[in-house]
Design a protein around this motif. Sequence first.
Motif, PDB file in Angstrom:
ATOM      1  N   LYS A   2     -16.702  -2.190  -6.766  1.00  0.00           N
ATOM      2  CA  LYS A   2     -17.458  -1.670  -5.631  1.00  0.00           C
ATOM      3  C   LYS A   2     -17.246  -2.544  -4.405  1.00  0.00           C
ATOM      4  O   LYS A   2     -16.846  -3.700  -4.490  1.00  0.00           O
ATOM      5  N   GLU A   3     -17.555  -1.964  -3.245  1.00  0.00           N
ATOM      6  CA  GLU A   3     -17.406  -2.703  -2.006  1.00  0.00           C
ATOM      7  C   GLU A   3     -18.503  -3.764  -1.885  1.00  0.00           C
ATOM      8  O   GLU A   3     -19.633  -3.565  -2.338  1.00  0.00           O
ATOM      9  N   ARG A   4     -18.146  -4.857  -1.247  1.00  0.00           N
ATOM     10  CA  ARG A   4     -19.132  -5.894  -0.996  1.00  0.00           C
ATOM     11  C   ARG A   4     -20.175  -5.356  -0.020  1.00  0.00           C
ATOM     12  O   ARG A   4     -19.840  -4.702   0.964  1.00  0.00           O
ATOM     13  N   GLU A   5     -21.458  -5.639  -0.289  1.00  0.00           N
ATOM     14  CA  GLU A   5     -22.511  -5.131   0.572  1.00  0.00           C
ATOM     15  C   GLU A   5     -23.421  -6.268   1.027  1.00  0.00           C
ATOM     16  O   GLU A   5     -23.660  -7.224   0.289  1.00  0.00           O
ATOM     17  N   GLY A   6     -23.907  -6.124   2.230  1.00  0.00           N
ATOM     18  CA  GLY A   6     -24.769  -7.139   2.807  1.00  0.00           C
ATOM     19  C   GLY A   6     -26.208  -6.970   2.360  1.00  0.00           C
ATOM     20  O   GLY A   6     -26.770  -5.891   2.494  1.00  0.00           O
ATOM     21  N   VAL A   7     -26.785  -8.033   1.828  1.00  0.00           N
ATOM     22  CA  VAL A   7     -28.175  -8.000   1.378  1.00  0.00           C
ATOM     23  C   VAL A   7     -29.101  -8.390   2.522  1.00  0.00           C
ATOM     24  O   VAL A   7     -30.069  -7.691   2.821  1.00  0.00           O
ATOM     25  N   ALA A   8     -28.777  -9.504   3.166  1.00  0.00           N
ATOM     26  CA  ALA A   8     -29.641 -10.001   4.234  1.00  0.00           C
ATOM     27  C   ALA A   8     -28.880 -11.023   5.057  1.00  0.00           C
ATOM     28  O   ALA A   8     -27.898 -11.614   4.582  1.00  0.00           O
ATOM     29  N   ALA A   9     -29.353 -11.233   6.278  1.00  0.00           N
ATOM     30  CA  ALA A   9     -28.734 -12.217   7.150  1.00  0.00           C
ATOM     31  C   ALA A   9     -29.807 -12.891   7.991  1.00  0.00           C
ATOM     32  O   ALA A   9     -30.883 -12.316   8.233  1.00  0.00           O
ATOM     33  N   ILE A  10     -29.490 -14.108   8.426  1.00  0.00           N
ATOM     34  CA  ILE A  10     -30.402 -14.865   9.283  1.00  0.00           C
ATOM     35  C   ILE A  10     -29.564 -15.549  10.347  1.00  0.00           C
ATOM     36  O   ILE A  10     -28.468 -16.043  10.056  1.00  0.00           O
ATOM     37  N   ASP A  11     -30.061 -15.562  11.569  1.00  0.00           N
ATOM     38  CA  ASP A  11     -29.265 -16.168  12.627  1.00  0.00           C
ATOM     39  C   ASP A  11     -29.809 -17.529  13.030  1.00  0.00           C
ATOM     40  O   ASP A  11     -30.753 -18.048  12.424  1.00  0.00           O
ATOM     41  N   HIS A  12     -29.195 -18.071  14.073  1.00  0.00           N
ATOM     42  CA  HIS A  12     -29.529 -19.416  14.528  1.00  0.00           C
ATOM     43  C   HIS A  12     -30.972 -19.532  14.986  1.00  0.00           C
ATOM     44  O   HIS A  12     -31.564 -20.609  14.948  1.00  0.00           O
ATOM     45  N   PHE A  13     -31.540 -18.411  15.415  1.00  0.00           N
ATOM     46  CA  PHE A  13     -32.922 -18.410  15.887  1.00  0.00           C
ATOM     47  C   PHE A  13     -33.905 -18.039  14.770  1.00  0.00           C
ATOM     48  O   PHE A  13     -35.077 -17.815  15.034  1.00  0.00           O
ATOM     49  N   HIS A  14     -33.373 -17.942  13.570  1.00  0.00           N
ATOM     50  CA  HIS A  14     -34.154 -17.576  12.390  1.00  0.00           C
ATOM     51  C   HIS A  14     -34.636 -16.129  12.417  1.00  0.00           C
ATOM     52  O   HIS A  14     -35.588 -15.776  11.734  1.00  0.00           O
ATOM     53  N   SER A  15     -34.001 -15.306  13.201  1.00  0.00           N
ATOM     54  CA  SER A  15     -34.226 -13.867  13.095  1.00  0.00           C
ATOM     55  C   SER A  15     -33.534 -13.381  11.832  1.00  0.00           C
ATOM     56  O   SER A  15     -32.456 -13.866  11.479  1.00  0.00           O
ATOM     57  N   THR A  16     -34.142 -12.421  11.166  1.00  0.00           N
ATOM     58  CA  THR A  16     -33.593 -11.955   9.902  1.00  0.00           C
ATOM     59  C   THR A  16     -33.322 -10.454   9.922  1.00  0.00           C
ATOM     60  O   THR A  16     -33.899  -9.701  10.710  1.00  0.00           O
ATOM     61  N   MET A  17     -32.457 -10.057   9.033  1.00  0.00           N
ATOM     62  CA  MET A  17     -32.083  -8.656   8.882  1.00  0.00           C
ATOM     63  C   MET A  17     -31.908  -8.412   7.394  1.00  0.00           C
ATOM     64  O   MET A  17     -31.175  -9.138   6.721  1.00  0.00           O
ATOM     65  N   TYR A  18     -32.572  -7.385   6.880  1.00  0.00           N
ATOM     66  CA  TYR A  18     -32.511  -7.078   5.462  1.00  0.00           C
ATOM     67  C   TYR A  18     -32.053  -5.640   5.257  1.00  0.00           C
ATOM     68  O   TYR A  18     -32.410  -4.743   6.015  1.00  0.00           O
ATOM     69  N   ALA A  19     -31.309  -5.441   4.191  1.00  0.00           N
ATOM     70  CA  ALA A  19     -30.998  -4.078   3.783  1.00  0.00           C
ATOM     71  C   ALA A  19     -32.279  -3.438   3.252  1.00  0.00           C
ATOM     72  O   ALA A  19     -33.112  -4.114   2.645  1.00  0.00           O
ATOM     73  N   ASP A  20     -32.423  -2.151   3.466  1.00  0.00           N
ATOM     74  CA  ASP A  20     -33.651  -1.453   3.076  1.00  0.00           C
ATOM     75  C   ASP A  20     -33.992  -1.646   1.606  1.00  0.00           C
ATOM     76  O   ASP A  20     -35.163  -1.747   1.231  1.00  0.00           O
TER      77      ASP A  20
END
Length: 123
Positions: free
Chosen positions: A43-61
């Motif tokens: 399967k293709e690699r999928e993004g679970v979550a990310a965090i940036d330098h400002f500690h903002s986060t992004m999550y997969a649903d």
Amino acid sequence: QVQLVESGGGSVQSGDSLTLSCKISEDSGKLFSWGWFRQAPGKEREGVAAIDHFHSTMYADSWEGRFTIPRDNAKNTLYIQMKSLTPEETTTYYCAVKDTFGITRAHQLYHYWGQGTQVTVSS
């Protein structure tokens, strides 16, 4: 060359929690976005979550609310705290970093990768 080393993988039971760590060799201030990804065989690699330098986060649903990704800049370490794991989440987890502006879960945009750590969830 930025090096990333994941640890903490292993075998757990369904419903258990597990925390993975990702130690990064580079000074965290030089890297903009850090992420966790997963890839099952075939399967293709999928993004679970990310965090940036400002500690903002992004999550997969699929994982928002159950997974969190704290980041310790002083230790140059990224974590992923996973709760209520299910057998369907058995796979290899990777951490990665990108040194360009912008937070994203798109694996194609990340520059440096760890070797991955296996998580196996038994029913």
